[in-house]
Write an enzyme that holds these catalytic residues in place. Structure first.
Site, PDB file in Angstrom:
ATOM      1  N   TYR B  37      -6.008  -1.841  -8.131  1.00 41.92           N
ATOM      2  CA  TYR B  37      -4.910  -0.906  -8.368  1.00 41.92           C
ATOM      3  C   TYR B  37      -4.972  -0.338  -9.774  1.00 41.92           C
ATOM      4  O   TYR B  37      -5.304  -1.043 -10.726  1.00 41.92           O
ATOM      5  CB  TYR B  37      -3.564  -1.619  -8.273  1.00 41.92           C
ATOM      6  CG  TYR B  37      -3.174  -2.104  -6.928  1.00 41.92           C
ATOM      7  CD1 TYR B  37      -3.044  -1.228  -5.859  1.00 41.92           C
ATOM      8  CD2 TYR B  37      -2.892  -3.437  -6.723  1.00 41.92           C
ATOM      9  CE1 TYR B  37      -2.651  -1.683  -4.627  1.00 41.92           C
ATOM     10  CE2 TYR B  37      -2.498  -3.903  -5.492  1.00 41.92           C
ATOM     11  CZ  TYR B  37      -2.379  -3.020  -4.440  1.00 41.92           C
ATOM     12  OH  TYR B  37      -1.984  -3.485  -3.236  1.00 41.92           O
ATOM     13  N   HIS B 193       8.548   0.065  -3.213  1.00 39.37           N
ATOM     14  CA  HIS B 193       7.219  -0.501  -3.444  1.00 39.37           C
ATOM     15  C   HIS B 193       7.213  -2.026  -3.399  1.00 39.37           C
ATOM     16  O   HIS B 193       6.152  -2.639  -3.612  1.00 39.37           O
ATOM     17  CB  HIS B 193       6.667  -0.050  -4.804  1.00 39.37           C
ATOM     18  CG  HIS B 193       6.194   1.369  -4.813  1.00 39.37           C
ATOM     19  ND1 HIS B 193       6.767   2.346  -5.597  1.00 39.37           N
ATOM     20  CD2 HIS B 193       5.202   1.989  -4.123  1.00 39.37           C
ATOM     21  CE1 HIS B 193       6.138   3.495  -5.396  1.00 39.37           C
ATOM     22  NE2 HIS B 193       5.193   3.317  -4.497  1.00 39.37           N
ATOM     23  N   ARG B 223      -3.064  11.686  -7.111  1.00 40.67           N
ATOM     24  CA  ARG B 223      -3.858  10.465  -7.093  1.00 40.67           C
ATOM     25  C   ARG B 223      -4.326  10.238  -5.659  1.00 40.67           C
ATOM     26  O   ARG B 223      -3.789  10.836  -4.713  1.00 40.67           O
ATOM     27  CB  ARG B 223      -3.067   9.256  -7.584  1.00 40.67           C
ATOM     28  CG  ARG B 223      -1.929   8.846  -6.646  1.00 40.67           C
ATOM     29  CD  ARG B 223      -1.128   7.697  -7.235  1.00 40.67           C
ATOM     30  NE  ARG B 223      -1.858   6.429  -7.219  1.00 40.67           N
ATOM     31  CZ  ARG B 223      -1.763   5.509  -6.259  1.00 40.67           C
ATOM     32  NH1 ARG B 223      -0.958   5.701  -5.222  1.00 40.67           N
ATOM     33  NH2 ARG B 223      -2.455   4.386  -6.305  1.00 40.67           N
ATOM     34  N   ASN B 225      -5.006   7.286  -2.666  1.00 36.92           N
ATOM     35  CA  ASN B 225      -4.776   5.922  -2.210  1.00 36.92           C
ATOM     36  C   ASN B 225      -5.544   5.779  -0.899  1.00 36.92           C
ATOM     37  O   ASN B 225      -5.971   6.768  -0.310  1.00 36.92           O
ATOM     38  CB  ASN B 225      -3.282   5.674  -2.021  1.00 36.92           C
ATOM     39  CG  ASN B 225      -2.954   4.209  -1.907  1.00 36.92           C
ATOM     40  OD1 ASN B 225      -3.780   3.345  -2.218  1.00 36.92           O
ATOM     41  ND2 ASN B 225      -1.754   3.916  -1.443  1.00 36.92           N
ATOM     42  N   GLU B 265      -5.209   8.817   1.377  1.00 37.51           N
ATOM     43  CA  GLU B 265      -4.028   9.621   1.084  1.00 37.51           C
ATOM     44  C   GLU B 265      -4.252  10.392  -0.209  1.00 37.51           C
ATOM     45  O   GLU B 265      -4.519   9.794  -1.250  1.00 37.51           O
ATOM     46  CB  GLU B 265      -2.795   8.722   0.903  1.00 37.51           C
ATOM     47  CG  GLU B 265      -2.373   8.013   2.162  1.00 37.51           C
ATOM     48  CD  GLU B 265      -1.217   7.039   1.923  1.00 37.51           C
ATOM     49  OE1 GLU B 265      -0.711   6.499   2.906  1.00 37.51           O
ATOM     50  OE2 GLU B 265      -0.838   6.818   0.749  1.00 37.51           O
ATOM     51  N   TYR B 316      -3.199  -6.951   2.989  1.00 35.83           N
ATOM     52  CA  TYR B 316      -2.146  -5.938   2.845  1.00 35.83           C
ATOM     53  C   TYR B 316      -2.561  -4.626   3.496  1.00 35.83           C
ATOM     54  O   TYR B 316      -1.760  -3.953   4.142  1.00 35.83           O
ATOM     55  CB  TYR B 316      -1.825  -5.721   1.363  1.00 35.83           C
ATOM     56  CG  TYR B 316      -0.875  -4.580   1.129  1.00 35.83           C
ATOM     57  CD1 TYR B 316       0.445  -4.647   1.576  1.00 35.83           C
ATOM     58  CD2 TYR B 316      -1.284  -3.419   0.486  1.00 35.83           C
ATOM     59  CE1 TYR B 316       1.316  -3.594   1.390  1.00 35.83           C
ATOM     60  CE2 TYR B 316      -0.418  -2.358   0.293  1.00 35.83           C
ATOM     61  CZ  TYR B 316       0.879  -2.450   0.740  1.00 35.83           C
ATOM     62  OH  TYR B 316       1.734  -1.398   0.560  1.00 35.83           O
ATOM     63  N   LYS B 317      -3.812  -4.259   3.322  1.00 37.30           N
ATOM     64  CA  LYS B 317      -4.279  -3.002   3.890  1.00 37.30           C
ATOM     65  C   LYS B 317      -4.607  -3.145   5.378  1.00 37.30           C
ATOM     66  O   LYS B 317      -5.000  -2.180   6.033  1.00 37.30           O
ATOM     67  CB  LYS B 317      -5.479  -2.476   3.103  1.00 37.30           C
ATOM     68  CG  LYS B 317      -5.037  -1.990   1.699  1.00 37.30           C
ATOM     69  CD  LYS B 317      -6.158  -1.445   0.889  1.00 37.30           C
ATOM     70  CE  LYS B 317      -5.713  -1.012  -0.517  1.00 37.30           C
ATOM     71  NZ  LYS B 317      -4.892   0.220  -0.536  1.00 37.30           N
TER      72      LYS B 317
END
Lengths: 200, 346
Positions: B37, B193, B223, B225, B265, B316-317
Site C-alpha cells: 500500500y 476504509h 491513483r 488500485n 481501478e 483481503y483481495k
C-alpha cells in the site's frame, strides 16, 4: 454489572467511553437493562445532572426502576421495550434545545439505534455520551436481504429474514445502528464453520 | 479515432472481451516487481496518448455494454444509487464536470450546448438527447447524479467535506470490489476504509485524507488500485456475494488463464465548485491472465507481485484460495529477466 471492556477493533466499530456528568443542563437519558447502573453511577458523581433530565428506562429484565425513579429526574418514564419508547424518545429529540446532552446506557443494539435516531434528528455527535452495560449481543444487518436480526450472540448465525448463514463482521454503520452480516458459505454452499459465542 | 463498442455481457454467459488494442492500453497497476500500500497519488493531468489516463473520463470499447450492465443491476437493486438530501448540489456539480469534459474530449460522441441554464445534451453512443434546466431536478428523468452516472463508466462516490473529514454521502455503485454503498453511506473516510487491513497502521489513510482535504478545483488527482476477480463480472457486490461466490471456486489449471481477471481501478478525485464536495470516480478495468501475458513484461511482473504478496493482502483481495493455481499458470511466463521501470509495455 460493570462497564464492558471491548477488545481493540477496526475504526468503524463504535467505542463507548462512558458517561460523564455535564451538570444541570437539559438532558435526555435512555437506559436499558443494566444500563440503569450507569445512570445511577452518573448521578452519584453529580446529582444535579438529574435536575433537567428526561429519563426513559427499558428494564429488559433488570429491575432498577425504583432506584432510578428516586433520582429525581424532571421526567421519568419506564417503557417495556425500545420500540414502545421510540415515539416518546423522538419527541424528546425533536424538542431538544441547543446544549442538550444525550446519555445512553445499555446494549449495543439499543445504543446503535438511539444514536442513529439522534444523529438523524440533528443532534451533534459531541452531545451524545454512551456507556455499554449488559449483554454483548449485536444488532446485525444482513447485507443480502437488508433485514436486521436483533440480539445476535453467536457467529455464524441465521438471518431471521432470508435464512442465509451469516458471519459477524465488526464493520458498523452508525446510520443503520447495526453491524454487517455476510454469507459465510457463499463460496462453498453448505460448508459452515463451527458456531462460536461472540466475544466482547 | 473511432471506438468500436462491443456487444458483450458481464454476467451469465460472460461474453466480455478486450480487443488487442484494449489489452495494450490496459492500466497495468504495478510499476515495479512488488506491491505494498501507498498513497500513490499523482496529478490527473492527461497522459500517454491512447492510454486510459489521457482523457478526463476515459471512454473505451466497453462503454455501451457497461452502461447496459449498470441498468440491469439498478433494476434489481435501486439501493446501489443513493444520495443523502444535502448532496443534490454536488450531483449537479458532477453532472456539469462530466458533460463538459466528455463533450470537449470526445466531440464526435458527446455534445453539450449551454444557453444560460438551458442545456442540451446529446450522448450518441447511448442514443440519448436531453434538454433540461441546469440546477432544476424536475427537468431530468431522475436526480442529476443518477442521470450522469448512468452514462459514465465506473462507480462514483460524492464525498461531502466537513468537520475536517470526508463523508460518503452519495454514490452510484454497481461495479464494486465487494463493498456496500447502502451500508457505508454516511460514513467518514476512516469508517468506510475500516475493513482494509494493514493500511491504517501504515498511516496511509491519515496522509491520504490530509491530501484530499486540500484538493483544489481544476487540479484533479488519480491513483490505481487493484484486486482479482473470477470471470469478467462488474457486480462483485457483497449484496450478491452468495450468487457470485461459488464462481470463485471454479478456477482450475485448465481454465485459470481465461477465467481469472486482474481487476484494476483507476480512481480519480475532483474538487467540485459549488458544493465543495469531492467527486470520486472508481473506474474498473478487467483483463484476463491469458491476455495479460501477451505483454511479456506484465507476465513476468505479475508473477513476482502475486508470488510475494503477504497472505493478509491476498486474503483481503479475495484470491488467496486460488493463488497456487494462478502462480502455476504465471510461472512459465517469468524467465527471471529484469523488467523495465513503469507500468507501460516495453
Amino acid at each position: 454489572m460493570p462497564r464492558t471492556e471491548f477488545s481493540p477493533s477496526i475504526t468503524s466499530r463504535p467505542v463507548y467511553p462512558g458517561l460523564t456528568p455535564q451538570g444541570a443542563t437539559p438532558a435526555i437519558m435512555l437506559a436499558e437493562g443494566p444500563g440503569a447502573e450507569a445512570i445511577l453511577d452518573l448521578a452519584a458523581l453529580d446529582a444535579s445532572v438529574m435536575d433537567l433530565a428526561h429519563l426513559i428506562y427499558i428494564p429488559a429484565g433488570h429491575d432498577a426502576g425504583l432506584r432510578l425513579a428516586a433520582l429525581g429526574a424532571k421526567m421519568y418514564r419506564e417503557a417495556p421495550s425500545y420500540a414502545s419508547a421510540l415515539e416518546r424518545y423522538r419527541k424528546a429529540l425533536a424538542d431538544a434545545r441547543m446544549g442538550t446532552t444525550l446519555y445512553l446506557a445499555g446494549s449495543e443494539g439499543m445504543i446503535g439505534q438511539a444514536v442513529a435516531e439522534a444523529l438523524a434528528a440533528g443532534l451533534p455527535p459531541e452531545a451524545i455520551q454512551t456507556e455499554h452495560r449488559g449483554t454483548i449481543a449485536r444488532r446485525m444487518q444482513c447485507v443480502h436481504c437488508k433485514g436486521v436480526t436483533e440480539n445476535v450472540t453467536i457467529d455464524p448465525f441465521l438471518c431471521s429474514h432470508c435464512g442465509l448463514t451469516l458471519f459477524v463482521r465488526d464493520h458498523f454503520s452508525r446510520r443503520l445502528g447495526a453491524f454487517q452480516g455476510v454469507c459465510v458459505d457463499a463460496e462453498t454452499p453448505g460448508i459452515v464453520p463451527e458456531v462460536q459465542e461472540i466475544k466482547p | 479515432m473511432t471506438i468500436q463498442f462491443h456487444d458483450e455481457t458481464f454476467r451469465d454467459d460472460y461474453t466480455f472481451h478486450n480487443s488487442p488494442e484494449g489489452i495494450r492500453r490496459f492500466p497495468f497497476p504495478f510499476d515495479q516487481d512488488s506491491y505494498m500500500y501507498s498513497v500513490n497519488l499523482e496529478p490527473h493531468a492527461g497522459g500517454k496518448a491512447g492510454s486510459p489516463f489521457e482523457k478526463r473520463f476515459d471512454v473505451d470499447e466497453h462503454y455501451v455494454a457497461e452502461m447496459r450492465d449498470r441498468a440491469i443491476t439498478l433494476a434489481e437493486d435501486p439501493l446501489r444509487c443513493q444520495s443523502l438530501p444535502h448532496m443534490e448540489l454536488a450531483g449537479w456539480d458532477f453532472l456539469e464536470l462530466v458533460m463538459v469534459s466528455k463533450s470537449e474530449d470526445y466531440p464526435e460522441l458527446f455534445m453539450l450546448n449551454r444557453d444560460g441554464d438551458r442545456w442540451h445534451w446529446i450522448n450518441r453512443p447511448l442514443g440519448i438527447e436531453q434538454r433540461f434546466t441546469f440546477l432544476d431536478a424536475t427537468t431530468l428523468p431522475c436526480g442529476p447524479m443518477e442521470y450522469i452516472t448512468r452514462q459514465t463508466q465506473g462507480d462514483h462516490a460524492l464525498l461531502d467535506q466537513r468537520d475536517g473529514n470526508l463523508w460518503m454521502d452519495a454514490g452510484m455503485v454497481t461495479s464494486q470490489a465487494d463493498w456496500s454503498l447502502d451500508f457505508d453511506i454516511g460514513m467518514n473516510f476512516f469508517e468506510w476504509h475500516a475493513p482494509v487491513p494493514k493500511a491504517h497502521e501504515l498511516g496511509v489513510f491519515q496522509r491520504a485524507l490530509k491530501f484530499l482535504l486540500n484538493l483544489q478545483q481544476g487540479a484533479p488527482s488519480r491513483r490505481l488500485n487493484w484486486t482479482m476477480t473470477v470471470n469478467p463480472r462488474l457486480d462483485t457486490s457483497p449484496e450478491n456475494y452468495h450468487k457470485w461466490g461459488p464462481e470463485k471456486r471454479t478456477v482450475a489449471p485448465g481454465n485459470v488463464g481465461a477465467k481469472q481477471y486482474l481487476r484494476v481501478e483507476l480512481q480519480t478525485l475532483w474538487r467540485l465548485p459549488r458544493s465543495n464536495a469531492i467527486a470520486f470516480p472508481i473506474r474498473c478495468y478487467l483483463c484476463s491472465l491469458e491476455d495479460l501475458v501477451t505483454v511479456p513484461k506484465w507476465g513476468r511482473r505479475l508473477h513476482r507481485v502475486l508470488r510475494d504478496l503477504p497472505d493478509e493482502l491476498a486474503e483481503y483481495k479475495g484470491f488467496a484460495v486460488n493463488r497456487p493455481v494462478i502462480l502455476d499458470y504465471l510461472a512459465p511466463f517469468d524467465d527471471g529477466a529484469p523488467t523495465s521501470p513503469g507500468i507501460f509495455p516495453d
